[in-house]
Design an enzyme around this catalytic site. Structure first.
Site, PDB file in Angstrom:
ATOM      1  N   HIS A  70       0.739   4.649  -3.196  1.00 34.90           N
ATOM      2  CA  HIS A  70      -0.427   3.563  -3.032  1.00 34.90           C
ATOM      3  C   HIS A  70      -1.740   4.063  -2.896  1.00 34.90           C
ATOM      4  O   HIS A  70      -2.004   5.109  -3.113  1.00 34.90           O
ATOM      5  CB  HIS A  70      -0.402   3.093  -1.505  1.00 34.90           C
ATOM      6  CG  HIS A  70      -0.817   1.766  -1.456  1.00 34.90           C
ATOM      7  ND1 HIS A  70      -2.093   1.444  -1.262  1.00 34.90           N
ATOM      8  CD2 HIS A  70      -0.291   0.166  -1.636  1.00 34.90           C
ATOM      9  CE1 HIS A  70      -2.596   0.228  -1.058  1.00 34.90           C
ATOM     10  NE2 HIS A  70      -1.321  -0.471  -1.340  1.00 34.90           N
ATOM     11  N   TYR A  71      -2.786   3.317  -3.462  1.00 37.88           N
ATOM     12  CA  TYR A  71      -4.016   3.948  -3.684  1.00 37.88           C
ATOM     13  C   TYR A  71      -4.724   4.166  -2.240  1.00 37.88           C
ATOM     14  O   TYR A  71      -5.829   4.837  -2.393  1.00 37.88           O
ATOM     15  CB  TYR A  71      -4.823   2.713  -4.557  1.00 37.88           C
ATOM     16  CG  TYR A  71      -5.400   1.403  -3.593  1.00 37.88           C
ATOM     17  CD1 TYR A  71      -6.264   1.514  -2.746  1.00 37.88           C
ATOM     18  CD2 TYR A  71      -4.301   0.328  -3.908  1.00 37.88           C
ATOM     19  CE1 TYR A  71      -6.464   0.076  -1.870  1.00 37.88           C
ATOM     20  CE2 TYR A  71      -4.712  -0.799  -2.934  1.00 37.88           C
ATOM     21  CZ  TYR A  71      -5.481  -0.986  -2.395  1.00 37.88           C
ATOM     22  OH  TYR A  71      -5.711  -2.022  -1.506  1.00 37.88           O
ATOM     23  N   ARG A  72      -4.234   3.989  -1.186  1.00 33.20           N
ATOM     24  CA  ARG A  72      -4.754   4.018  -0.066  1.00 33.20           C
ATOM     25  C   ARG A  72      -4.558   5.578   0.239  1.00 33.20           C
ATOM     26  O   ARG A  72      -3.519   6.151   0.046  1.00 33.20           O
ATOM     27  CB  ARG A  72      -4.251   3.237   1.178  1.00 33.20           C
ATOM     28  CG  ARG A  72      -4.886   1.769   0.989  1.00 33.20           C
ATOM     29  CD  ARG A  72      -4.882   1.031   2.224  1.00 33.20           C
ATOM     30  NE  ARG A  72      -5.648  -0.371   1.947  1.00 33.20           N
ATOM     31  CZ  ARG A  72      -5.132  -1.372   2.209  1.00 33.20           C
ATOM     32  NH1 ARG A  72      -3.698  -1.513   2.439  1.00 33.20           N
ATOM     33  NH2 ARG A  72      -5.722  -2.444   1.946  1.00 33.20           N
TER      34      ARG A  72
END
Length: 181
Positions: free
Chosen positions: A128-130
């Site tokens: 995920h981008y997090r």
């Protein structure tokens, strides 16, 4: 085995330096935990072969650290390419976490992600981008409640799997002392 979109992927890289434009990945490891930070599985721990012309680019700190840990010798003897490391790591992750749901977890993980983006983009896209960056909590603790830092110390072997285990233990420590969960 517990495949879940709540599982967390922890990753650590060892590199020949800090600049992804000029340095290379020489070791990768991964661990999957559940949302409570219990280790579910350890992924492959891979020394990534790099030619001698890449290894000589290391500064004194990297040369001394990675030589004394045995990593330089493992890299020289390895037949694992960057692409092999990507394939083996993704094969492991696919058994535990769907693609695109887990934040990338670790300590100063932004640095590792820069290297993944440059050298292992297919693996970088699995996350995920997090970010779940334990060093963020360390920096906040250093400023807001520095005495808490005295209760946790790391061995600092600078071997990827050891570093991940220490990051998980450190996050558990902050959860117990700061968040009291």
């Amino acid at each position: 085995m517990s495949f879940s979109d709540q599982n967390l992927i922890w990753v650590d890289l060892e590199m020949t330096g800090l600049d992804p434009e000029t340095h290379k990945i020489i070791e990768i490891a991964s661990i999957v935990t559940d949302s409570e930070l219990n280790i579910l599985a350890e992924g492959p721990v891979l020394a990534v072969h790099q030619p001698e012309e890449e290894l000589v680019k290391m500064d004194d700190w990297c040369t001394n650290t990675h030589t004394s840990s045995g990593l330089v010798e493992r890299v020289r003897n390895s037949d694992v390419s960057e692409q092999d490391a990507v394939a083996q790591t993704i094969e492991f992750l696919e058994k535990w976490v769907p693609k695109g749901v887990s934040p990338i977890c670790g300590n100063s993980i932004g640095q590792d992600r820069r290297f993944l983006y440059k050298h292992m983009p297919e693996l970088e896209e699995y996350f995920h981008y997090r970010y779940l960056d334990v060093s963020t909590l360390k920096e906040l603790t250093r400023r807001w409640k520095p005495e808490v830092l005295d209760g946790f110390s790391k061995q600092g072997t600078h071997l990827a799997l050891d570093d991940i285990r220490e990051s998980i233990a450190e996050l558990k420590y902050y959860r117990e002392t700061i968040f009291k969960i």
